[in-house]
Design an enzyme around this catalytic site. Structure first.
Site, PDB file in Angstrom:
ATOM      1  N   ILE A  58       0.901  -1.153   0.000  1.00 64.74           N
ATOM      2  CA  ILE A  58       0.000   0.000   0.000  1.00 64.74           C
ATOM      3  C   ILE A  58       0.937   1.200   0.000  1.00 64.74           C
ATOM      4  CG2 ILE A  58      -1.789   1.267   1.236  1.00 64.74           C
ATOM      5  CD1 ILE A  58      -2.674  -1.422   2.446  1.00 64.74           C
ATOM      6  N   PRO A  59       1.122   1.830  -1.163  1.00 65.42           N
ATOM      7  CA  PRO A  59       2.231   2.767  -1.362  1.00 65.42           C
ATOM      8  C   PRO A  59       2.034   4.163  -0.762  1.00 65.42           C
ATOM      9  CG  PRO A  59       0.946   2.612  -3.358  1.00 65.42           C
ATOM     10  CD  PRO A  59       0.349   1.621  -2.390  1.00 65.42           C
ATOM     11  N   CYS A  60       2.014   4.244   0.549  1.00 65.39           N
ATOM     12  CA  CYS A  60       1.875   5.544   1.221  1.00 65.39           C
ATOM     13  C   CYS A  60       3.097   6.430   0.964  1.00 65.39           C
ATOM     14  CB  CYS A  60       1.614   5.362   2.713  1.00 65.39           C
ATOM     15  SG  CYS A  60       2.846   4.404   3.584  1.00 65.39           S
ATOM     16  N   HIS A  61       4.205   5.834   0.542  1.00 69.78           N
ATOM     17  CA  HIS A  61       5.392   6.628   0.228  1.00 69.78           C
ATOM     18  C   HIS A  61       5.178   7.510  -0.999  1.00 69.78           C
ATOM     19  CE1 HIS A  61       5.833   2.897  -2.118  1.00 69.78           C
ATOM     20  NE2 HIS A  61       6.499   3.646  -2.990  1.00 69.78           N
TER      21      HIS A  61
END
Length: 167
Positions: free
Chosen positions: A125-128
């Protein structure tokens, strides 16, 4: 319930999950490991063989999308935000405000930031990929330096931001 520690030359993460999917991928800390063990998770590298393979491919620049079963454990709002994050294409970023608009509440930028902070399954889950409206790198549970390196893997230039596009 299983856990594994994934480490390459630069990164060290804890992966945890159950037979029906991954619950957690987070930057390693002794405190987090102790919490996982206290919940009854046992070490099992074979259980996460496919996840580790896909992480290796991602860190090697060969994987842009993950194909793993995950368990989203959070509030309805958090799940909505995390699902929206998965719609951000590899190599691109969005602002907290963009995500708030995307989920239908353009005033929820701060709440989006808090949901990002609680993301239990980093990288997948690419919160970056969420940055400030001014293009600055803001908060990342694993630290700004790791966020910057993840964006570099995806060949995104963190100081350049164009808000003319949305998800």
């Amino acid at each position: 319930m299983h856990y594994s520690i994934y480490q390459n030359s630069t990164y060290k993460y804890i992966i945890a999950g159950k037979d029906y999917g991954i619950d957690l991928i987070k930057v390693f800390s002794d405190d987090l490991l102790n919490q996982i063990k206290a919940k009854g998770y046992s070490g099992d590298n074979l259980f996460f063989e496919e996840a580790i393979k896909q992480l290796e491919e991602y860190f090697g620049g060969k994987r842009k999308k993950f194909d793993l079963k995950i368990n989203l454990n959070g509030s309805d709002f958090q799940k909505k935000v995390w699902t929206a994050l998965c719609d951000i294409p590899y190599g691109e970023t969005r602002s907290y405000k963009d995500i708030a608009k995307y989920i239908g509440d353009e005033k929820a930028s701060r709440a989006v930031g808090m949901a990002n902070n609680k993301n239990p399954i980093q990288i997948i889950i690419p919160c970056h990929r969420v940055i400030g409206s001014d293009g600055s790198l803001r908060g990342y549970a694993g630290g700004i330096e790791i966020k910057k390196r993840l964006l570099e893997i995806e060949e995104h230039k963190p100081n350049v931001y164009n808000n003319d596009y949305l998800i």
